[in-house]
Design a protein around this motif. Structure first.
Motif, PDB file in Angstrom:
ATOM      1  N   GLU A 188     -37.700 -18.793 -12.607  1.00  0.00           N
ATOM      2  CA  GLU A 188     -38.192 -19.863 -13.463  1.00  0.00           C
ATOM      3  C   GLU A 188     -37.372 -19.927 -14.747  1.00  0.00           C
ATOM      4  O   GLU A 188     -37.170 -18.919 -15.435  1.00  0.00           O
ATOM      5  CB  GLU A 188     -39.668 -19.644 -13.802  1.00  0.00           C
ATOM      6  N   HIS A 189     -36.908 -21.131 -15.056  1.00  0.00           N
ATOM      7  CA  HIS A 189     -36.147 -21.366 -16.271  1.00  0.00           C
ATOM      8  C   HIS A 189     -36.863 -22.406 -17.124  1.00  0.00           C
ATOM      9  O   HIS A 189     -37.617 -23.227 -16.611  1.00  0.00           O
ATOM     10  CB  HIS A 189     -34.740 -21.886 -15.948  1.00  0.00           C
ATOM     11  N   ILE A 190     -36.608 -22.359 -18.409  1.00  0.00           N
ATOM     12  CA  ILE A 190     -37.185 -23.319 -19.341  1.00  0.00           C
ATOM     13  C   ILE A 190     -36.047 -24.153 -19.918  1.00  0.00           C
ATOM     14  O   ILE A 190     -34.992 -23.613 -20.259  1.00  0.00           O
ATOM     15  CB  ILE A 190     -37.901 -22.585 -20.499  1.00  0.00           C
ATOM     16  N   PHE A 216     -43.627 -23.569 -32.698  1.00  0.00           N
ATOM     17  CA  PHE A 216     -42.435 -23.778 -33.500  1.00  0.00           C
ATOM     18  C   PHE A 216     -41.454 -22.614 -33.286  1.00  0.00           C
ATOM     19  O   PHE A 216     -40.283 -22.794 -32.966  1.00  0.00           O
ATOM     20  CB  PHE A 216     -42.833 -23.877 -34.981  1.00  0.00           C
ATOM     21  N   GLU A 217     -42.004 -21.413 -33.401  1.00  0.00           N
ATOM     22  CA  GLU A 217     -41.223 -20.196 -33.202  1.00  0.00           C
ATOM     23  C   GLU A 217     -40.567 -20.179 -31.806  1.00  0.00           C
ATOM     24  O   GLU A 217     -39.396 -19.854 -31.656  1.00  0.00           O
ATOM     25  CB  GLU A 217     -42.184 -19.001 -33.350  1.00  0.00           C
ATOM     26  N   CYS A 218     -41.353 -20.609 -30.856  1.00  0.00           N
ATOM     27  CA  CYS A 218     -40.882 -20.611 -29.472  1.00  0.00           C
ATOM     28  C   CYS A 218     -39.674 -21.535 -29.300  1.00  0.00           C
ATOM     29  O   CYS A 218     -38.668 -21.168 -28.679  1.00  0.00           O
ATOM     30  CB  CYS A 218     -42.050 -21.041 -28.583  1.00  0.00           C
ATOM     31  N   VAL A 219     -39.763 -22.717 -29.866  1.00  0.00           N
ATOM     32  CA  VAL A 219     -38.645 -23.665 -29.767  1.00  0.00           C
ATOM     33  C   VAL A 219     -37.421 -23.111 -30.497  1.00  0.00           C
ATOM     34  O   VAL A 219     -36.284 -23.193 -30.003  1.00  0.00           O
ATOM     35  CB  VAL A 219     -39.040 -25.042 -30.345  1.00  0.00           C
ATOM     36  N   MET A 220     -37.656 -22.484 -31.644  1.00  0.00           N
ATOM     37  CA  MET A 220     -36.535 -21.911 -32.390  1.00  0.00           C
ATOM     38  C   MET A 220     -35.847 -20.805 -31.588  1.00  0.00           C
ATOM     39  O   MET A 220     -34.625 -20.718 -31.535  1.00  0.00           O
ATOM     40  CB  MET A 220     -37.022 -21.334 -33.737  1.00  0.00           C
ATOM     41  N   LEU A 244     -37.837 -11.702 -25.856  1.00  0.00           N
ATOM     42  CA  LEU A 244     -37.989 -12.062 -27.268  1.00  0.00           C
ATOM     43  C   LEU A 244     -39.446 -12.083 -27.723  1.00  0.00           C
ATOM     44  O   LEU A 244     -39.745 -12.473 -28.851  1.00  0.00           O
ATOM     45  CB  LEU A 244     -37.358 -13.435 -27.524  1.00  0.00           C
ATOM     46  N   GLY A 245     -40.334 -11.715 -26.811  1.00  0.00           N
ATOM     47  CA  GLY A 245     -41.726 -11.591 -27.203  1.00  0.00           C
ATOM     48  C   GLY A 245     -42.458 -12.908 -27.443  1.00  0.00           C
ATOM     49  O   GLY A 245     -43.503 -12.936 -28.090  1.00  0.00           O
ATOM     50  N   ALA A 253     -48.073 -24.403 -23.341  1.00  0.00           N
ATOM     51  CA  ALA A 253     -48.508 -25.513 -24.187  1.00  0.00           C
ATOM     52  C   ALA A 253     -47.373 -26.519 -24.383  1.00  0.00           C
ATOM     53  O   ALA A 253     -47.584 -27.737 -24.310  1.00  0.00           O
ATOM     54  CB  ALA A 253     -48.977 -24.981 -25.540  1.00  0.00           C
ATOM     55  N   LEU A 254     -46.183 -26.009 -24.592  1.00  0.00           N
ATOM     56  CA  LEU A 254     -45.034 -26.896 -24.806  1.00  0.00           C
ATOM     57  C   LEU A 254     -44.661 -27.662 -23.532  1.00  0.00           C
ATOM     58  O   LEU A 254     -44.191 -28.789 -23.592  1.00  0.00           O
ATOM     59  CB  LEU A 254     -43.841 -26.094 -25.325  1.00  0.00           C
ATOM     60  N   ILE A 255     -44.873 -27.028 -22.401  1.00  0.00           N
ATOM     61  CA  ILE A 255     -44.620 -27.745 -21.143  1.00  0.00           C
ATOM     62  C   ILE A 255     -45.627 -28.888 -20.997  1.00  0.00           C
ATOM     63  O   ILE A 255     -45.285 -29.994 -20.602  1.00  0.00           O
ATOM     64  CB  ILE A 255     -44.690 -26.775 -19.938  1.00  0.00           C
TER      65      ILE A 255
END
Ligand code: ADP
Ligand code: ZN
Ligand code: ZN
Length: 816
Positions: A188-190, A216-220, A244-245, A253-255
Motif C-alpha cells: 500500500e502506497h499513499i 497537517f503534520e502527516c501531509v508535511m 515516521l510515527g 482521515a486524509l484519504i
C-alpha cells in the motif's frame, strides 16, 4: 470395416500402456499429434487425452471405443515435448500418463470430475456463444458445479467445448484454484491527490488543515519524503506510519477527505540491485568467459562460486546474450519460495519481462503461459521450479539450473521420479541448447563430471567486493551443558553474539534442523507418546494449532489433557522445533522483533513472501527457520547466523547424508555478511571433531569432495554406480514382504551382485501401507536399455503373480 482410423492417446492416469480409440470419418481431418481429444474411459467418465500416434493398428480382441471429439484447433503439446516425455518414461521407468500429469497444467486436464466456478474477477464485455452464456448463467447461481452436471444443458460435446473456451478466456476457473491462487505481491502506497499538486492548491490545503494539527503534520511528513520538484511520488504507507510515527487514523482521515489516495503498487521497488546495467568484476568476467568457451564443444558447464560471489550476475549476463541471440532461456530454481526474490532481481538485471511458472500460480496463469509459449519462437525468459521443464519451449537456447545440488529438483513423492537437473541436460542436448549448473556446493556427481571434463567448469572463489567469507565457529555444547551455561537451547556464546549483533542493529538468522528434533509429547508416568494411527511415527506437537500432527499423512489429534494410557496429567513436550525456539527467544530477547519461517507459517498464500519482505526491509531482527532459511536468499544486513544443533544432520541412512550436511551448513552460513561487512556464524554441536564440521569451518569443498569420492568408490555408490530403488506397498504386511522377496529373487536371476535387500525402511508404514525397499546398484557402463528391459520383465512377473498382484511397485531411478 477395414478403413477405420485408429489413434493412440495418453490419458492422465497412473496406468502403463497406451490407449487406442477409433476416429470417425468426419473427424479424421481434425486429429493431429499433440492435440487434446476427449475420450470416454470406464463407466460414464471422460478425460482430455493427448493424441500420441495416428493411424495405428488396433489391438486385437479389445472392444475399442470412439473418441468424443477433438478439443484443440492446434496442437498444445509439441513433438519435442513428446520425445522428452518418452525419454523420461524410458529413463525413469514411468508411464506416459504419470508424465502427462506432471507436465500439463491442471487447466488442460479437464475431465468429468473437474468442478468449475465463475471467476469473481471476470467482467462481462467479451462475446460469448449461446452455449458459453448458458454455462455462465448456470454458474451465476451456484458456487461451483461439476462439468458432468453442466453437460445436461445441451449436447455433451457443445458444453465441453464451451467449458474449455471459458477456461481459456479466464471467465471460469477450476474450483480448487480459488483456494490456491497467488496474487502478485503489492504494497500500500499513499499519494497526494492531483487536485492539491500545485503550489496554490497545496497552500490552500495546508491552511485548511491548520485546525487539524495531526493531519497537517502527516501531509508535511509526506512532502518531506518527496524528491525535489515532485509532489505526487507514491510513498509506502509503512514508511509514514512505522518509519515516521504518523498515525494510521490521520492517513485514513486524509484519504476520506480526498487529500490522499491509497494505491497498491507491485513490490518491485526498493530492491537491492541497482537497476538497469551492471558490471561484472574481473573474476566474474573471467568465469563467464570460461563458461562460454566451454560451450564451444560441450553442452553443460558448472559454475562453482562461493556464496555471495555473484553467480546471479553471471547468469544475468548469459541470459542477456541469449536474448540477443533470439533464443529462449529457462531458469530453474529449486524452490518456488525462492522465485519471488530472484525474479525481481533478475528482471532488473536483464531489463526484460520474465515469465514465472510454478505450482502455486493459478491454473489460469499457468495455462496462459503454456498457450503463449506453445506457438512462440521468441526469446522469452522463464523462471520456475522443476515442472517448468515441461513447458513447450520451441526455441530453447539456455537452461540455468541454480543451486544444482538441491534435492528438490528430484520429484520424490509420485511418478515420474525425475530429476529436473538431469532431465534438463538431456533436453538441452536434444534441442542444441546449453546448460549452466550453478552452486556454491555442487553435488559430488556434478563436480565429478566437471573434473573429468564431461562438463565445462568455472570457479569464483571470492565474494563480490572482497567481502570475506563468514567466520565460522563451533560451540561445544557438551562443555556448555556441563558448566551449566545453557539458557534453554542457547549457549552463552550464542547469546553473547546475538546481543552484540542486535546492539549493532544487525539482523540474525537462526537455523533449526527440525528433522529428528520434532517436538513430541510424552507421559512422564508411563512413557506413552502419541503415535500416528496410519504411520509408524510419533505425532509432532504444534502449539499454535493446539494439535498433534503427523507430518507424513496429515493425521491430527487434539492435545490430550491426560495420558490416554494411564490418565496421568504429567504430559510433557520433548525435543525442540522452531516453534519452541521462538518462545524461548521471546523470553531471552523481549525487545527483539522475531519471525519464524517454516512449513506452518508459510502454508498460506504469500506468507513466505511476506516474511522475506519484512526481513528484507528490516522490520524483523531475528528470523528463525528450518531448511527454508538456508536456500539462496540474498539479504544485506545479516551479521550473524546461528545453527542451533548441527548433530543429527549426518545421521541419516543415506549415502549422501555427509555431503548434504556440508551443503546445508555451508549454505546457511552463506546467508551471513553478504554485503558491506564480514558475517559471523556459530554452530552449536556436541560433536566438535566431526569431520564434516571441519570441512565446513575451513570452507574446504574440495577436501569434502575427495573424502566423499574415496568413500563412494569403496562402497560403490554414485558416481561409481547407478542406483534404482523399488518400493513395495500394501496394507497387508505379509503380502508386501512376499512380493518384495519374490521380486528380489527375480532380479537376482539377472543381476549377480548389487541387489540389496529387501529391507524395512526407516519408517515401515505410511498412510496405512506397509513398505519394503529393494535397492539395485548397477555398473555405470552397462547398457541402460538392457537393464531396463530385464527389470520390466521382473516387474511384469511380480505384478502378475496371483498371490500378491495388488502390491504396488514403485520404481525410483537415481533415488537421491
Ligand atoms: P551468489 O548467488 O553467488 O550467492 P549473488 O549473485 O546473490 O551471489 O551476489 C551477492 C551480492 O553481491 C548480491 O547482492 C549482488 O547484487 C552483489 N553483487 C555481486 N556481483 C556484483 C557486481 N558485479 N556488481 C554489483 N553487485 C554485485
Ligand atoms: Zn501415561
Ligand atoms: Zn500419519
Amino acid at each position: 470395416m477395414s478403413d477405420a482410423f485408429y489413434i493412440q492417446v495418453i490419458l492422465p492416469l497412473a496406468l502403463r500402456g497406451a490407449f487406442t480409440y477409433r476416429v470417425h470419418n468426419e473427424q479424421v481431418e481434425e486429429v493431429a499429434i499433440g492435440k487434446r481429444v476427449v475420450v470416454p474411459f470406464g463407466k460414464r467418465r471422460y478425460y482430455a487425452a493427448i493424441i500420441y500416434k495416428l493411424n495405428v493398428q488396433p489391438p486385437r480382441g479389445a472392444s475399442i471405443k470412439d473418441i468424443s471429439y477433438v478439443l484443440d484447433d492446434v496442437p498444445v503439446v509439441t513433438d519435442i515435448q513428446l520425445r522428452f516425455w518418452e525419454w523420461i518414461g524410458f529413463y525413469y521407468m514411468s508411464g506416459m500418463g504419470a508424465i502427462m500429469n506432471a507436465a500439463l497444467p491442471n487447466a488442460m486436464k479437464i475431465s468429468s470430475q473437474t468442478t468449475v466456478s465463475l471467476n469473481p474477477e471476470f467482467e462481462e464485455y467479451e462475446e460469448f456463444t449461446d452455449d458459453e452464456r448458458m454455462v455462465i448463467a448456470q454458474l451465476q447461481s451456484r458456487d461451483s458445479m461439476g462439468v458432468n452436471q453442466l453437460e445436461g444443458l445441451g449436447t455433451k460435446r457443445a458444453i465441453q467445448r464451451a467449458v474449455n473456451q471459458l477456461l481459456k478466456k479466464g471467465v471460469i476457473l477450476i474450483t480448487e484454484e480459488l483456494k490456491a491462487e497467488v496474487k502478485p505481491q503489492t504494497i500500500e502506497h499513499i499519494v497526494l491527490a492531483r487536485d492539491f499538486a500545485s503550489d496554490e492548491t497545496l497552500a490552500g490545503l495546508l491552511e485548511d488543515l491548520g485546525n487539524a494539527p495531526k493531519q497537517f503534520e502527516c501531509v508535511m511528513r509526506y512532502l518531506g519524503l518527496q524528491e525535489s520538484g515532485s509532489m505526487t511520488l507514491p510513498i509506502k504507507k509503512k514508511q509514514l506510519t512505522e518509519g515516521l510515527g504518523v498515525s494510521t487514523s490521520s492517513i485514513t482521515a486524509l484519504i476520506k477527505k480526498n487529500v490522499f489516495e491509497s494505491i497498491q503498487l507491485l513490490r518491485y521497488e526498493g530492491l537491492n540491485d541497482d537497476p538497469g546495467s551492471f558490471h561484472l568484476n574481473d573474476i566474474q568476467r573471467a568465469g563467464l568467459q570460461k563458461i562460454k568457451d566451454s560451450f564451444q564443444n560441450k553442452s553443460v558447464a558448472l559454475l562453482h562460486g562461493v556464496t555471495g560471489s555473484g553467480k546471479t550476475l553471471v547468469y544475468a549476463q548469459l541470459i542477456k546474450e541469449n536474448i540477443e541471440a533470439g533464443k529462449q532461456t529457462l531458469f530453474l530454481v529449486p524452490e518456488i519460495a525462492l522465485t519471488t526474490q530472484l525474479v525481481q532481481r533478475v528482471k532488473k538485471l536483464i531489463g526484460a519481462e520474465i515469465l514465472v511458472y510454478h505450482s502455486r500460480f493459478s491454473n489460469k496463469e499457468r495455462l496462459t503461459t503454456w498457450l503463449r509459449l506453445v506457438d512462440s519462437l521468441g526469446s522469452e525468459v522463464v523462471i520456475g521450479a522443476r515442472s517448468s521443464l515441461f513447458l513447450p519451449l520451441n526455441n530453447l537456447g539456455l537452461v540455468i539450473v541454480d543451486e544444482e545440488h538441491e534435492g528438490s529438483y528430484k520429484q520424490h513423492e509420485v511418478d515420474p521420479h525425475y530429476n529436473a537437473r538431469d532431465a534438463a541436460i538431456w533436453l538441452a542436448k536434444e534441442v542444441g541448447a546449453k546448460v549452466l549448473l550453478g552452486s556454491a556446493t555442487p553435488s559430488v556427481e556434478t563436480y565429478f563430471n566437471a573434473k573429468r571434463g564431461k562438463f565445462g567448469f568455472a570457479e569464483i572463489q571470492k565474494r563480490f567486493d572482497d567481502i570475506q567469507m563468514p567466520l565460522i565457529r563451533l560451540v561445544d555444547m557438551t562443555k556448555s551443558k556441563k558448566a551449566d551455561m545453557m539458557k534453554a537451547s542457547f549457549s552463552a556464546e550464542l547469546i553473547e553474539a546475538m546481543k552484540a549483533n542486535l546492539a549493532r542493529r544487525k539482523q540474525i538468522i537462526l537455523f533449526q534442523n527440525r528433522r529428528g528434533f520434532a517436538p513430541f509429547m510424552i507421559c512422564e508416568a508411563c512413557g506413552w507418546s502419541a503415535e500416528c494411527t496410519n504411520c509408524d511415527v510419533n505425532l509432532t506437537y504444534h502449539k499454535f494449532f493446539e494439535k498433534m500432527l503427523c507430518h507424513y499423512c496429515g493425521y491430527s489429534l487434539k492435545l490430550p489433557r491426560h495420558c490416554p494410557n494411564c490418565s496421568s496429567a504429567k504430559l510433557s513436550v520433548r525435543g525442540f522445533g522452531t516453534e519452541k525456539l521462538e518462545d524461548e527467544l521471546e523470553i531471552l530477547f523481549p525487545n527483539a522483533r522475531i519471525a519464524r519461517m517454516d512449513l506452518d507459517t508459510t502454508r498460506k498464500k504469500n506468507a513466505f513472501q511476506n516474511i522475506i519482505t519484512a526481513f528484507d526491509e528490516q522490520l524483523v531482527d531475528i528470523l528463525v527457520g528450518t531448511q527454508m532459511v538456508t536456500k539462496g536468499l540474498d539479504f544485506h544486513n545479516v551479521g550473524l547466523v546461528g545453527v542451533m544443533n548441527a548433530d543429527g544432520l549426518w545421521n541419516r541412512p543415506d549415502f549422501r547424508a555427509f555431503e548434504r550436511s556440508y551443503q546445508l551448513l555451508t549454505q546457511v552460513a552463506g546467508r551471513a555478511g553478504r554485503k558491506n561487512a564480514r558475517g559471523e556464524v556459530l554452530i552449536q554441536t556436541f560433536k566438535m571433531d566431526h569431520q564434516v564440521l571441519q570441512f565446513v569451518i575451513n570452507n574446504s569443498y574440495l577436501a569434502m569432495y575427495e573424502h566423499q569420492m574415496a568413500e563412494r568408490q569403496q562402497f560403490a555408490y554414485p558416481p561409481f554406480a547407478r542406483m534404482i530403488r523399488f518400493q513395495f506397498a500394501h496394507p497387508d504386511a505379509k503380502m508386501t514382504r512376499d512380493a518384495a522377496e519374490f521380486f528380489a529373487g527375480e532380479v537376482r536371476n539377472y543381476f549377480k551382485s548389487g541387489v540389496l535387500g529387501p529391507e524395512e525402511p526407516s519408517i515401515p508404514r505410511i498412510r496405512g501401507k506397509y513398505l519394503r525397499h529393494l535397492f539395485l546398484k548397477i555398473d555405470p557402463l552397462s547398457s541402460m536399455k538392457e537393464v531396463r528391459k530385464l527389470l520390466w520383465m521382473c516387474v511384469d512377473k511380480a505384478e502378475g503373480h496371483p498371490d500378491h498382484r495388488k502390491v504396488r511397485i514403485q520404481i525410483d531411478v537415481d533415488p537421491y
